[in-house]
Design an enzyme around this catalytic site. Sequence first.
Site, mmCIF file in Angstrom:
data_model
loop_
_atom_site.group_PDB
_atom_site.id
_atom_site.type_symbol
_atom_site.label_atom_id
_atom_site.label_comp_id
_atom_site.label_asym_id
_atom_site.label_seq_id
_atom_site.Cartn_x
_atom_site.Cartn_y
_atom_site.Cartn_z
ATOM 1 N N SER A 25 42.890 36.940 49.347
ATOM 2 C CA SER A 25 42.334 35.700 49.890
ATOM 3 C C SER A 25 42.952 35.418 51.241
ATOM 4 O O SER A 25 44.186 35.276 51.356
ATOM 5 C CB SER A 25 42.637 34.535 48.950
ATOM 6 O OG SER A 25 42.420 33.315 49.650
ATOM 7 N N HIS A 50 38.292 37.729 50.100
ATOM 8 C CA HIS A 50 37.967 36.425 49.510
ATOM 9 C C HIS A 50 38.152 35.332 50.569
ATOM 10 O O HIS A 50 39.203 35.244 51.210
ATOM 11 C CB HIS A 50 38.896 36.214 48.317
ATOM 12 C CG HIS A 50 38.603 35.008 47.492
ATOM 13 N ND1 HIS A 50 37.657 34.993 46.486
ATOM 14 C CD2 HIS A 50 39.147 33.767 47.496
ATOM 15 C CE1 HIS A 50 37.642 33.802 45.905
ATOM 16 N NE2 HIS A 50 38.540 33.030 46.505
ATOM 17 N N ASP A 52 38.044 31.300 51.193
ATOM 18 C CA ASP A 52 38.112 30.003 50.511
ATOM 19 C C ASP A 52 37.639 28.884 51.428
ATOM 20 O O ASP A 52 38.309 28.550 52.407
ATOM 21 C CB ASP A 52 39.544 29.734 50.057
ATOM 22 C CG ASP A 52 39.925 30.569 48.852
ATOM 23 O OD1 ASP A 52 39.193 30.512 47.846
ATOM 24 O OD2 ASP A 52 40.951 31.274 48.921
ATOM 25 N N MET A 54 36.822 24.993 51.893
ATOM 26 C CA MET A 54 37.136 23.668 51.324
ATOM 27 C C MET A 54 36.696 22.584 52.304
ATOM 28 O O MET A 54 36.861 22.737 53.517
ATOM 29 C CB MET A 54 38.638 23.547 51.070
ATOM 30 C CG MET A 54 39.215 24.679 50.228
ATOM 31 S SD MET A 54 40.940 24.377 49.793
ATOM 32 C CE MET A 54 41.437 26.006 49.212
ATOM 33 N N HIS A 86 34.036 31.746 48.370
ATOM 34 C CA HIS A 86 34.305 30.775 47.292
ATOM 35 C C HIS A 86 34.181 29.376 47.874
ATOM 36 O O HIS A 86 35.041 28.925 48.627
ATOM 37 C CB HIS A 86 35.722 31.045 46.753
ATOM 38 C CG HIS A 86 36.164 30.098 45.685
ATOM 39 N ND1 HIS A 86 37.472 30.025 45.258
ATOM 40 C CD2 HIS A 86 35.489 29.192 44.939
ATOM 41 C CE1 HIS A 86 37.582 29.118 44.302
ATOM 42 N NE2 HIS A 86 36.393 28.583 44.098
ATOM 43 N N MET A 88 34.452 25.609 47.695
ATOM 44 C CA MET A 88 35.033 24.453 46.991
ATOM 45 C C MET A 88 34.575 23.230 47.760
ATOM 46 O O MET A 88 35.356 22.590 48.484
ATOM 47 C CB MET A 88 36.565 24.592 46.952
ATOM 48 C CG MET A 88 37.025 25.649 45.959
ATOM 49 S SD MET A 88 38.678 26.277 46.283
ATOM 50 C CE MET A 88 38.274 27.517 47.520
ATOM 51 N N MET A 157 39.074 29.566 37.344
ATOM 52 C CA MET A 157 40.219 29.116 38.142
ATOM 53 C C MET A 157 41.457 29.076 37.242
ATOM 54 O O MET A 157 41.451 28.428 36.194
ATOM 55 C CB MET A 157 39.972 27.712 38.710
ATOM 56 C CG MET A 157 38.941 27.625 39.822
ATOM 57 S SD MET A 157 39.272 28.604 41.315
ATOM 58 C CE MET A 157 40.928 28.106 41.792
ATOM 59 N N GLY A 165 49.393 29.413 46.440
ATOM 60 C CA GLY A 165 50.806 29.367 46.087
ATOM 61 C C GLY A 165 51.158 28.573 44.846
ATOM 62 O O GLY A 165 52.337 28.303 44.608
ATOM 63 N N ASP A 191 41.161 33.436 39.687
ATOM 64 C CA ASP A 191 41.614 32.982 41.006
ATOM 65 C C ASP A 191 42.708 31.936 40.843
ATOM 66 O O ASP A 191 42.472 30.868 40.278
ATOM 67 C CB ASP A 191 40.406 32.394 41.763
ATOM 68 C CG ASP A 191 40.731 32.027 43.201
ATOM 69 O OD1 ASP A 191 41.890 32.186 43.635
ATOM 70 O OD2 ASP A 191 39.786 31.578 43.891
ATOM 71 N N GLY A 193 47.320 31.937 41.437
ATOM 72 C CA GLY A 193 48.584 32.365 40.830
ATOM 73 C C GLY A 193 48.576 33.797 40.348
ATOM 74 O O GLY A 193 49.404 34.180 39.510
ATOM 75 N N SER A 214 48.641 34.215 48.178
ATOM 76 C CA SER A 214 50.040 34.217 48.613
ATOM 77 C C SER A 214 50.778 35.478 48.153
ATOM 78 O O SER A 214 51.697 35.934 48.840
ATOM 79 C CB SER A 214 50.760 32.964 48.108
ATOM 80 O OG SER A 214 50.618 32.835 46.714
HETATM 81 C C1 DX5 Z 1 42.720 28.084 45.619
HETATM 82 C C2 DX5 Z 1 41.851 29.194 46.143
HETATM 83 C C3 DX5 Z 1 42.463 30.515 45.950
HETATM 84 C C4 DX5 Z 1 43.781 30.699 46.667
HETATM 85 C C5 DX5 Z 1 44.644 31.453 45.716
HETATM 86 O O1 DX5 Z 1 42.020 26.926 45.481
HETATM 87 O O2 DX5 Z 1 40.585 29.233 45.528
HETATM 88 O O3 DX5 Z 1 41.579 31.582 46.268
HETATM 89 O O4 DX5 Z 1 43.699 31.419 47.864
HETATM 90 O O5 DX5 Z 1 45.925 31.486 46.224
HETATM 91 P P1 DX5 Z 1 47.125 32.088 45.391
HETATM 92 O O6 DX5 Z 1 46.776 33.509 45.089
HETATM 93 O O7 DX5 Z 1 48.270 31.919 46.311
HETATM 94 O O8 DX5 Z 1 47.248 31.260 44.130
HETATM 95 ZN ZN ZN Z 2 39.356 31.123 45.906
#
Ligand code: DX5
Ligand code: ZN
Length: 236
Positions: A25, A50, A52, A54, A86, A88, A157, A165, A191, A193, A214
């Site tokens: 990501s 990926h 993201d 938002m 993705h 959001m 999720m 992170g 997706d 952690g 991360s």
């Molecule tokens: C969080 C995103 C993820 C994010 C994951 O809302 O959708 O794609 O980048 O980040 P890590 O892998 O650090 O949890």
């Molecule tokens: Zn994502």
Amino acid sequence: MEAAIDTSPTASPRELFATRRVAPSILSADFSKLGAQIADVMAAGARLIHVDVMDGHFVPPITIGPLVAGSIADQVHQAGGALDVHLMIERPADQVAEFARAGADCITFHFEADAHAHRTLGAIREAGCLAGLALNPGTPAESVTELTGSADVVLCMSVNPGWGGQAFIASSPDKVSRLRRLAPGARIEVDGGVDAETVGSVAQVGASLFVAGSAVFGDPQPAQAYRRIAAAAGAE
Ligand code: DX5
Ligand code: ZN
């Protein structure tokens, strides 16, 4: 210096999503050298990138939009990869055409953000993309029973969306196995952690797409980090 881009003959985006893959990501990438960071992980074998998106409404942060997706699309496609977008955001249906034009290969939106998820999944396919449906940690797997036949990807999720992170939610593997049963025709993506320690728990129960932000770009050596997570996932 940018790592060499692999230009060998490659699979179509649809075929790529059908394989077991770790998707770095770019949310955790260094945006001052985004092209170089993408080249680095793709040279290490990554094929799904990926993205993201938002909007400051569905989730508090504002990140990136079609302009950035479009600016990396050629690089990713020329290296034999695909863009995994993705969303959001509220009103995801309004943005489908724009992201398809920008070069998205799969567009995933949130079940919680759309009262007409069935229609939006159809619109994404009509736009020529794979259609993904994402579920927040608090949304029961069973709530998407009626939609799974219309989705190419179901994204579980494993953190609350909005930030990279965060810690992997321990109950996620149980939910993935329920989704695996409820969505026999879809790929299951996880997706949040995801790292070399957590990825095995969801790979074992039927997930085949693993987003890692991360754990890849937060590492001083993203290519090596990518390879470690892919190996732990049994991914290509
Ligand atoms: C969080 C995103 C993820 C994010 C994951 O809302 O959708 O794609 O980048 O980040 P890590 O892998 O650090 O949890
Ligand atoms: Zn994502």
